[in-house]
Write a protein that holds these residues in place. Structure first.
Motif, PDB file in Angstrom:
ATOM      1  N   ASP A   1      45.818  31.197  34.200  1.00  0.00           N
ATOM      2  CA  ASP A   1      45.356  30.536  35.415  1.00  0.00           C
ATOM      3  C   ASP A   1      44.245  31.475  35.808  1.00  0.00           C
ATOM      4  OD1 ASP A   1      44.851  29.386  37.605  1.00  0.00           O
ATOM      5  OD2 ASP A   1      46.603  29.734  38.845  1.00  0.00           O
TER       6      ASP A   1
ATOM      7  N   GLU B   1      45.147  37.309  45.832  1.00  0.00           N
ATOM      8  CA  GLU B   1      45.181  36.080  45.037  1.00  0.00           C
ATOM      9  C   GLU B   1      45.271  36.106  43.573  1.00  0.00           C
ATOM     10  OE1 GLU B   1      43.162  31.558  44.773  1.00  0.00           O
ATOM     11  OE2 GLU B   1      41.921  33.637  45.351  1.00  0.00           O
TER      12      GLU B   1
ATOM     13  N   ALA C   1      47.589  34.586  38.700  1.00  0.00           N
ATOM     14  CA  ALA C   1      46.040  34.137  38.531  1.00  0.00           C
ATOM     15  C   ALA C   1      45.080  35.389  38.473  1.00  0.00           C
ATOM     16  CB  ALA C   1      45.921  33.349  39.866  1.00  0.00           C
TER      17      ALA C   1
ATOM     18  N   ARG D   1      41.197  31.394  38.150  1.00  0.00           N
ATOM     19  CA  ARG D   1      40.784  31.063  39.370  1.00  0.00           C
ATOM     20  C   ARG D   1      39.083  31.242  39.668  1.00  0.00           C
ATOM     21  NH1 ARG D   1      45.086  30.965  42.855  1.00  0.00           N
ATOM     22  NH2 ARG D   1      47.028  30.093  41.835  1.00  0.00           N
ATOM     23  N   HIS D   2      38.677  32.110  39.115  1.00  0.00           N
ATOM     24  CA  HIS D   2      37.369  32.794  39.223  1.00  0.00           C
ATOM     25  C   HIS D   2      36.654  33.119  38.039  1.00  0.00           C
ATOM     26  CE1 HIS D   2      38.892  32.250  43.335  1.00  0.00           C
ATOM     27  NE2 HIS D   2      39.617  33.322  43.220  1.00  0.00           N
TER      28      HIS D   2
END
Length: 307
Positions: free
Chosen positions: A224, A243, A198, A226-227
């Motif tokens: 992926d 994470e 991620a 995430r942010h």
């Protein structure tokens, strides 16, 4: 005789398209810029601007004036620089530097203390600007020195009145948590190593997001993400949570906390950083002092050093 201030005002209006934007760049009111243009028209006897929508455009005569302006500014600056070099031979006064944010953080800021000690008579004013705006500011004479980078491998167009010098190759590294499994790999990371993780990345439209997309282009599955965060210190805070991982340019990277590790990439994205100034300022003691002061920093911390 044409006044230099009026000529500079017309050149700024021509580049920016409106009196208001030219006034903002020059530090005047729009009314003052308008008066400068009217004065110029009286001095040369012909109109130089005509309305166009919400902005203005040059008349053919105005374009001829703007095309001749660089020679005037360069001649005046050569006179001033020759006088300063002969009279002083040392950097003095104000030097206006425009640069992109990571160059300010990674190149200029570390050099400022040394520069202050070496050149006590020199005051450096730094303003953040994107490369295109920075080059325009130096070309227009509202700044003296620009630090710029290429955009996705393509250098920003350099006006003919400017010269430049290569300063630095900025490289991206992967930053992961110390407990992350990628932290245990004792080798440069490949595209295959990046699969299945991620990410926190800079937003689309930024150079660092372009770096990220190029880095993961050979990863089989869509990454992926995430942010999306533009601030690198905030990215590192998210990486510290364990994470996500992040791609961070070395120039932009704050000091890493104990819980973070940077990993070298086998095929890292990179960009070239240049200093640019007006050719007529080649003899400027202030310009040469700032550019020279970056040299020891780059030799010590260049792309061949440790991440």
């Amino acid at each position: 005789m044409v006044e230099v201030g009026a000529l500079r005002a017309l050149r700024s209006v021509a580049a920016l398209g409106t009196l208001a934007r030219a006034a903002e760049e020059l530090g005047y009111t729009a009314s003052a810029v308008s008066q400068q243009i009217k004065k110029l028209e009286r001095q040369i006897g012909v109109p130089v601007l005509v309305p166009a929508g919400r902005g203005v455009v040059l008349t053919p005569a105005g374009q001829a004036v703007v095309d001749s302006a660089p020679e005037v500014f360069q001649a005046l600056e050569r006179c001033a620089e020759a006088a300063r070099s002969v009279a002083e031979g040392e950097p003095r006064g104000l030097l206006r530097v425009v640069a992109f944010s990571t160059a300010i953080r990674g190149l200029l800021a570390p050099a400022m203390s040394r520069l202050s000690k070496r050149c006590p008579g020199l005051r450096v004013h730094v303003e953040e600007r994107d490369p295109d705006d920075a080059l325009h500011s130096v070309d227009a004479g509202t700044a003296d020195l620009a630090l710029v980078h290429d955009a996705d491998g393509l250098p920003a167009p350099l006006p003919p009145s400017l010269t430049q010098r290569h300063l630095h190759t900025d490289v991206g590294d992967l930053v992961v948590g110390r407990a992350h499994r990628l932290a245990r790999l004792d080798r440069p990371l490949t595209a295959g190593d990046l699969a299945g993780h991620a990410w926190v990345t800079s937003p689309p439209g930024t150079v660092c997001h372009q770096w990220f997309r190029r880095l993961v282009a050979d990863v089989p599955e869509e990454p992926d993400v995430r942010h999306l965060v533009d601030d690198f210190a905030t990215q590192l805070s998210l990486v510290a949570s364990g994470e996500v991982v992040a791609l961070i340019p070395r120039l932009a990277r704050p000091p890493l906390s104990e819980g973070l590790v940077s990993k070298v990439l086998r095929r890292p994205p990179q960009r070239e950083v240049h200093a640019a100034w007006r050719r007529s300022a080649d003899a400027s003691p202030a310009v040469q002092a700032v550019v020279a002061e970056l040299g020891p920093l780059l030799r010590a911390e260049g792309s061949g050093g440790l991440p």
